[in-house]
Design a protein around this motif. Sequence first.
Motif, mmCIF file in Angstrom:
data_model
loop_
_atom_site.group_PDB
_atom_site.id
_atom_site.type_symbol
_atom_site.label_atom_id
_atom_site.label_comp_id
_atom_site.label_asym_id
_atom_site.label_seq_id
_atom_site.Cartn_x
_atom_site.Cartn_y
_atom_site.Cartn_z
ATOM 1 N N MET A 1 0.819 -1.191 0.000
ATOM 2 C CA MET A 1 0.000 0.000 0.000
ATOM 3 C C MET A 1 0.869 1.262 0.000
ATOM 4 O O MET A 1 0.468 2.262 -0.574
ATOM 5 N N PHE A 2 2.015 1.171 0.636
ATOM 6 C CA PHE A 2 2.900 2.333 0.681
ATOM 7 C C PHE A 2 3.289 2.756 -0.733
ATOM 8 O O PHE A 2 3.225 3.943 -1.070
ATOM 9 N N TRP A 3 3.681 1.785 -1.560
ATOM 10 C CA TRP A 3 4.123 2.141 -2.902
ATOM 11 C C TRP A 3 2.959 2.585 -3.780
ATOM 12 O O TRP A 3 3.138 3.425 -4.675
ATOM 13 N N ALA A 4 1.777 2.070 -3.531
ATOM 14 C CA ALA A 4 0.598 2.545 -4.255
ATOM 15 C C ALA A 4 0.326 4.010 -3.897
ATOM 16 O O ALA A 4 0.002 4.820 -4.765
ATOM 17 N N LYS A 5 0.484 4.325 -2.624
ATOM 18 C CA LYS A 5 0.289 5.701 -2.172
ATOM 19 C C LYS A 5 1.340 6.620 -2.788
ATOM 20 O O LYS A 5 1.023 7.713 -3.256
ATOM 21 N N MET A 6 2.581 6.176 -2.809
ATOM 22 C CA MET A 6 3.648 6.987 -3.407
ATOM 23 C C MET A 6 3.438 7.146 -4.913
ATOM 24 O O MET A 6 3.667 8.224 -5.472
ATOM 25 N N ALA A 7 2.985 6.086 -5.572
ATOM 26 C CA ALA A 7 2.715 6.165 -7.012
ATOM 27 C C ALA A 7 1.578 7.140 -7.294
ATOM 28 O O ALA A 7 1.643 7.925 -8.250
ATOM 29 N N ALA A 8 0.544 7.108 -6.465
ATOM 30 C CA ALA A 8 -0.580 8.043 -6.636
ATOM 31 C C ALA A 8 -0.100 9.479 -6.438
ATOM 32 O O ALA A 8 -0.484 10.373 -7.196
ATOM 33 N N PHE A 9 0.751 9.679 -5.451
ATOM 34 C CA PHE A 9 1.289 11.022 -5.203
ATOM 35 C C PHE A 9 2.105 11.500 -6.402
ATOM 36 O O PHE A 9 1.969 12.639 -6.854
ATOM 37 N N GLY A 10 2.953 10.619 -6.929
ATOM 38 C CA GLY A 10 3.754 10.973 -8.104
ATOM 39 C C GLY A 10 2.893 11.233 -9.323
ATOM 40 O O GLY A 10 3.152 12.162 -10.102
ATOM 41 N N LEU A 11 1.842 10.434 -9.486
ATOM 42 C CA LEU A 11 0.945 10.612 -10.624
ATOM 43 C C LEU A 11 0.201 11.943 -10.543
ATOM 44 O O LEU A 11 0.026 12.624 -11.561
ATOM 45 N N VAL A 12 -0.184 12.333 -9.347
ATOM 46 C CA VAL A 12 -0.835 13.647 -9.177
ATOM 47 C C VAL A 12 0.130 14.757 -9.610
ATOM 48 O O VAL A 12 -0.259 15.700 -10.296
ATOM 49 N N GLY A 13 1.379 14.622 -9.217
ATOM 50 C CA GLY A 13 2.378 15.616 -9.619
ATOM 51 C C GLY A 13 2.555 15.676 -11.124
ATOM 52 O O GLY A 13 2.624 16.759 -11.713
ATOM 53 N N LEU A 14 2.614 14.520 -11.761
ATOM 54 C CA LEU A 14 2.780 14.490 -13.218
ATOM 55 C C LEU A 14 1.545 15.024 -13.934
ATOM 56 O O LEU A 14 1.667 15.740 -14.936
ATOM 57 N N LEU A 15 0.372 14.677 -13.430
ATOM 58 C CA LEU A 15 -0.861 15.150 -14.064
ATOM 59 C C LEU A 15 -1.043 16.658 -13.930
ATOM 60 O O LEU A 15 -1.763 17.267 -14.723
ATOM 61 N N SER A 16 -0.417 17.261 -12.953
ATOM 62 C CA SER A 16 -0.584 18.703 -12.753
ATOM 63 C C SER A 16 0.313 19.535 -13.663
ATOM 64 O O SER A 16 0.113 20.750 -13.780
ATOM 65 N N ILE A 17 1.258 18.908 -14.344
ATOM 66 C CA ILE A 17 2.190 19.665 -15.184
ATOM 67 C C ILE A 17 1.474 20.318 -16.360
ATOM 68 O O ILE A 17 1.633 21.517 -16.604
ATOM 69 N N ARG A 51 -9.827 16.662 -13.421
ATOM 70 C CA ARG A 51 -10.726 15.639 -12.861
ATOM 71 C C ARG A 51 -9.969 14.349 -12.559
ATOM 72 O O ARG A 51 -10.174 13.731 -11.507
ATOM 73 N N THR A 52 -9.097 13.938 -13.463
ATOM 74 C CA THR A 52 -8.290 12.740 -13.242
ATOM 75 C C THR A 52 -7.366 12.933 -12.055
ATOM 76 O O THR A 52 -7.222 12.044 -11.205
ATOM 77 N N GLU A 53 -6.752 14.103 -11.985
ATOM 78 C CA GLU A 53 -5.860 14.427 -10.874
ATOM 79 C C GLU A 53 -6.615 14.380 -9.542
ATOM 80 O O GLU A 53 -6.112 13.842 -8.552
ATOM 81 N N THR A 54 -7.824 14.894 -9.519
ATOM 82 C CA THR A 54 -8.636 14.884 -8.301
ATOM 83 C C THR A 54 -8.976 13.459 -7.882
ATOM 84 O O THR A 54 -8.888 13.109 -6.696
ATOM 85 N N PHE A 55 -9.346 12.621 -8.845
ATOM 86 C CA PHE A 55 -9.666 11.233 -8.534
ATOM 87 C C PHE A 55 -8.458 10.518 -7.941
ATOM 88 O O PHE A 55 -8.570 9.832 -6.919
ATOM 89 N N VAL A 56 -7.297 10.676 -8.565
ATOM 90 C CA VAL A 56 -6.083 10.014 -8.064
ATOM 91 C C VAL A 56 -5.714 10.582 -6.698
ATOM 92 O O VAL A 56 -5.299 9.837 -5.798
ATOM 93 N N PHE A 57 -5.894 11.891 -6.512
ATOM 94 C CA PHE A 57 -5.587 12.503 -5.228
ATOM 95 C C PHE A 57 -6.466 11.917 -4.114
ATOM 96 O O PHE A 57 -6.004 11.721 -2.993
ATOM 97 N N LEU A 58 -7.724 11.622 -4.439
ATOM 98 C CA LEU A 58 -8.627 11.037 -3.448
ATOM 99 C C LEU A 58 -8.237 9.604 -3.079
ATOM 100 O O LEU A 58 -8.641 9.100 -2.031
ATOM 101 N N LEU A 59 -7.466 8.959 -3.920
ATOM 102 C CA LEU A 59 -6.993 7.611 -3.613
ATOM 103 C C LEU A 59 -5.893 7.608 -2.545
ATOM 104 O O LEU A 59 -5.705 6.605 -1.865
ATOM 105 N N ILE A 60 -5.179 8.707 -2.400
ATOM 106 C CA ILE A 60 -4.064 8.763 -1.439
ATOM 107 C C ILE A 60 -4.535 8.455 -0.018
ATOM 108 O O ILE A 60 -3.941 7.601 0.648
ATOM 109 N N PRO A 61 -5.592 9.093 0.513
ATOM 110 C CA PRO A 61 -6.033 8.732 1.862
ATOM 111 C C PRO A 61 -6.596 7.312 1.951
ATOM 112 O O PRO A 61 -6.511 6.681 3.005
ATOM 113 N N VAL A 62 -7.150 6.816 0.844
ATOM 114 C CA VAL A 62 -7.635 5.435 0.849
ATOM 115 C C VAL A 62 -6.464 4.481 1.033
ATOM 116 O O VAL A 62 -6.518 3.551 1.849
#
Length: 73
Positions: A1-17, A51-62
């Motif tokens: 779960m840790f790496w899924a959380k880190m991947a989601a965090f990284g994906l949010v960063g990439l999607l915001s570019i 919208r995609t960034e928001t969805f992935v961001f909501l996965l981080i607390p999950v």
Amino acid sequence: MFWAKMAAFGLVGLLSIIPTVRFISWNRQAGADPSFTVPASELASVKTYIRTETFVFLLIPVFAAAMARGYGT
């Protein structure tokens, strides 16, 4: 779960570019031409990214909650 959380965090960063670059571009164009309007296709594209960034961001607390409960260890 840790790496899924880190991947989601990284994906949010990439999607915001792309939205960030577009916002900067639109701001420059609006400064140069006061009658500038954002093209509908670009606006739709940015909305999709946000919208995609928001969805992935909501996965981080999950993922954090799953990690706290001991899943994925």
